[in-house]
Write a protein that holds these residues in place. Sequence first.
Motif, PDB file in Angstrom:
ATOM      1  N   ASN A  46       4.233   2.165 -14.515  1.00 50.67           N
ATOM      2  CA  ASN A  46       5.213   1.879 -13.463  1.00 50.67           C
ATOM      3  C   ASN A  46       5.680   3.119 -12.713  1.00 50.67           C
ATOM      4  N   ARG A  47       5.904   2.897 -11.447  1.00 51.36           N
ATOM      5  CA  ARG A  47       6.340   3.871 -10.448  1.00 51.36           C
ATOM      6  C   ARG A  47       5.204   4.767  -9.950  1.00 51.36           C
ATOM      7  N   LYS A  85      11.138 -10.873 -12.509  1.00 54.94           N
ATOM      8  CA  LYS A  85      10.309 -10.720 -11.326  1.00 54.94           C
ATOM      9  C   LYS A  85      10.127  -9.232 -11.030  1.00 54.94           C
ATOM     10  N   PRO A  86       8.985  -8.854 -10.449  1.00 52.42           N
ATOM     11  CA  PRO A  86       8.803  -7.434 -10.104  1.00 52.42           C
ATOM     12  C   PRO A  86       9.867  -6.976  -9.116  1.00 52.42           C
ATOM     13  N   GLY A  87      10.335  -5.739  -9.289  1.00 54.13           N
ATOM     14  CA  GLY A  87      11.270  -5.153  -8.350  1.00 54.13           C
ATOM     15  C   GLY A  87      10.544  -4.474  -7.209  1.00 54.13           C
ATOM     16  N   LYS A  88      11.288  -4.078  -6.187  1.00 53.79           N
ATOM     17  CA  LYS A  88      10.677  -3.451  -5.010  1.00 53.79           C
ATOM     18  C   LYS A  88       9.979  -2.147  -5.354  1.00 53.79           C
ATOM     19  N   SER A  89      10.453  -1.434  -6.383  1.00 50.87           N
ATOM     20  CA  SER A  89       9.870  -0.140  -6.732  1.00 50.87           C
ATOM     21  C   SER A  89       8.829  -0.236  -7.850  1.00 50.87           C
ATOM     22  N   ASP A  90       8.564  -1.448  -8.338  1.00 46.75           N
ATOM     23  CA  ASP A  90       7.562  -1.604  -9.397  1.00 46.75           C
ATOM     24  C   ASP A  90       6.158  -1.473  -8.828  1.00 46.75           C
ATOM     25  N   THR A  91       5.298  -0.783  -9.581  1.00 49.09           N
ATOM     26  CA  THR A  91       3.925  -0.540  -9.097  1.00 49.09           C
ATOM     27  C   THR A  91       2.881  -0.921 -10.142  1.00 49.09           C
ATOM     28  N   CYS A  93       1.498  -4.044 -10.478  1.00 49.90           N
ATOM     29  CA  CYS A  93       0.739  -5.250 -10.163  1.00 49.90           C
ATOM     30  C   CYS A  93      -0.756  -5.060 -10.402  1.00 49.90           C
TER      31      CYS A  93
END
Length: 282
Positions: A46-47, A85-91, A93
């Motif tokens: 993440n990130r 749910k994924p957040g806007k800053s989650d990477t 996917c």
Amino acid sequence: MTKATPPVWVIGDVQGCATALDTLLAHPEIAAQPEAQLWFAGDLTNRGPDSAGTLRRIRDLGSRAVTVLGNHDLHLLAVAAGIRKPGKSDTFCDVLNAPDADELILWLRQQPLAHHLDGYLMVHAGVVPQWTVQQTLECAQEVQAALSSDAWRERLGNMYGNEPNRWRDDLGRNKRLRIIVNALTRIRMCTRKGRMDFTLKGAPAPDADLLPWFDVPKRATRGEATILFGHWSTLGLMVRPDAICLDTGCVWGRQLTALRLNDRKIIQIEAAGLVPQGLVGE
């Protein structure tokens, strides 16, 4: 003849920075020790730009790698389970959409939250002052068992929340799991009486009551083990006899750090900025 103990390199938060990890592992001093153990202090994902690649690289190290789960790794599991749910800053996917997503998620949820060997205890964030090393390991095992079970989605769903924030031996199962997860993957500051506080995410600041968890008086693990941890990029590299922080903000454009246990040798790889500077998050 006694077999020599292999060297151990402890690596801070990778957070999906697979290229930086590849560069670190290719460093001459690390590459020259193919027998070395590689310990990862959590937040593999993440990130950063390549969480899936990071998981595959570490998984494919096989028995050479020891990792503990961090809060970002648990967040990934929660999203995969449909709990969050994924957040806007989650990477991450790329993990969820990968052809081997099920394998990566299964491998991740089988990892421990604490590892202890030869006077060193590795966790992602820290420990509550009430726990001994043995209690820490037993508590971590409770969470690992829950995540490895068929009911892992339900159990993980009960692990979120800031309360309770002080350890008691008589807590019920869900509250126990929640406080164990918070201690091992989120803790930074505590009151002098051992109550966790989650408001501060920056560097430690003078406070009449709040202290970094490793400075709380009468911490039970003090004298039992050196605690190895990450999670606190604004604290950065800290090497003390009783506690070592290895989160040096790779994903924030700073360094990915490895420390060799036997001589405290430090290797750092500079990372290109991947997110705007000045951001701090859990």
